[in-house]
Design an enzyme around this catalytic site. Structure first.
Site, mmCIF file in Angstrom:
data_model
loop_
_atom_site.group_PDB
_atom_site.id
_atom_site.type_symbol
_atom_site.label_atom_id
_atom_site.label_comp_id
_atom_site.label_asym_id
_atom_site.label_seq_id
_atom_site.Cartn_x
_atom_site.Cartn_y
_atom_site.Cartn_z
ATOM 1 N N ASP A 189 0.891 -1.285 0.014
ATOM 2 C CA ASP A 189 -0.077 -0.001 0.057
ATOM 3 C C ASP A 189 0.853 1.186 -0.078
ATOM 4 O O ASP A 189 1.953 1.241 0.440
ATOM 5 C CB ASP A 189 -0.770 0.059 1.148
ATOM 6 C CG ASP A 189 -2.191 1.020 1.002
ATOM 7 O OD1 ASP A 189 -2.233 1.510 -0.145
ATOM 8 O OD2 ASP A 189 -2.767 1.195 2.101
ATOM 9 N N ASN B 39 -10.220 -2.612 -6.486
ATOM 10 C CA ASN B 39 -9.557 -1.844 -7.322
ATOM 11 C C ASN B 39 -9.951 -1.537 -8.742
ATOM 12 O O ASN B 39 -9.685 -0.521 -9.480
ATOM 13 C CB ASN B 39 -8.040 -2.389 -7.659
ATOM 14 C CG ASN B 39 -7.261 -2.365 -6.169
ATOM 15 O OD1 ASN B 39 -6.442 -3.329 -5.968
ATOM 16 N ND2 ASN B 39 -7.542 -1.446 -5.359
#
Length: 255
Positions: free
Chosen positions: A35, A83
């Protein structure tokens, strides 16, 4: 029941840098939520895709180092089912990353005896992404070293729901008695049925949540969070996480 990939015997690293790491206590399976690519790029006044590109280069370093340290399975959260909500330009770039990564890095993966695998709904990925992944899986299928397991188009809730549907269908057809549904049986239907559960979860960028990643499989894993953005993650950060892990006592509900 699917046979789980057996753990190989660990070999001591060839360099002295890791003397403070107990090789026999290195986590067998490490899962990483990579991340912070976008925030890393923003801080440097770069486009988000620059962060993703840098993050791909970090994957190469981490895979090499994890393999050298004797990690048996490395699962990387590469693309989640959520996503797809990102801008199309960014999604298109992310879908090209596995192609670029595997085309340039596959010879080294083969040389290092790494076996590539994936979890997730692969058939929903673009054809060029599927082809690159399939080729890597095929060309490394006989390797016996570390398993490099990419979570691509993966969502843990979806995985659990799909397993529930499969078992419910078997019950409906009279092939399975509800009383015979156990944790072991449920696990046999998970994407990771052939893998041992993660020992250590690492998440970068300061966030402290699972984000729909391996919800079942991480039930007894140790969690380690760092403020470091993924593009700034390196071999030393990985070792820091492993040292922290080795200083913990895993009780599994005992004393």
């Amino acid at each position: 029941m699917p046979l789980k990939i057996p753990f190989m015997n660990r070999k001591l690293p060839k360099y002295e840098k890791h003397q403070d790491i107990e090789i026999e206590k290195v986590p067998n399976h490490i899962a990483i939520i990579m991340d912070g690519n976008g925030r890393w790029a923003k801080e440097k006044n770069l486009p988000r895709i620059a962060g993703h590109k840098e993050g791909m280069d970090v994957v190469k370093k981490v895979v090499r180092h994890a393999s050298d340290l004797g990690v048996q399975v490395l699962t990387l959260y590469a693309f989640s089912t959520e996503n797809w909500k990102r801008p199309k330009k960014e999604v298109d770039f992310l879908m090209k990353l596995p192609v670029d990564f595997l085309q340039t890095y596959l010879p080294e993966l083969i040389e290092k005896n790494v076996r590539v695998q994936t979890i997730g709904t692969k058939d929903l990925l673009p054809k060029h992404t599927q082809q690159a992944v399939d080729e890597a899986i095929y060309r490394t299928k006989h390797n016996t070293g570390m398993v490099l397991n990419f979570a691509l188009n993966y969502g843990s809730r979806h995985e659990i729901v799909e397993v529930t549907k499969q078992l419910a269908g078997q019950v409906k057809e009279g092939e399975l008695d509800p009383e015979d549904i156990t944790e072991d049986l449920f696990e046999e239907h998970l994407y990771t049925s052939h893998l041992h559960e993660p020992d250590l979860l690492i998440r970068t960028s300061g966030e402290q949540r699972l984000s729909n990643f391996l919800l079942w499989q991480l039930a007894y894993a140790e969690f380690w969070f760092t403020d470091v953005y993924w593009p700034s993650f390196n071999e030393d950060t990985l070792e820091e996480a492993i040292r922290n892990y080795q200083n913990r006592k895993r009780r599994y509900g005992g004393v």
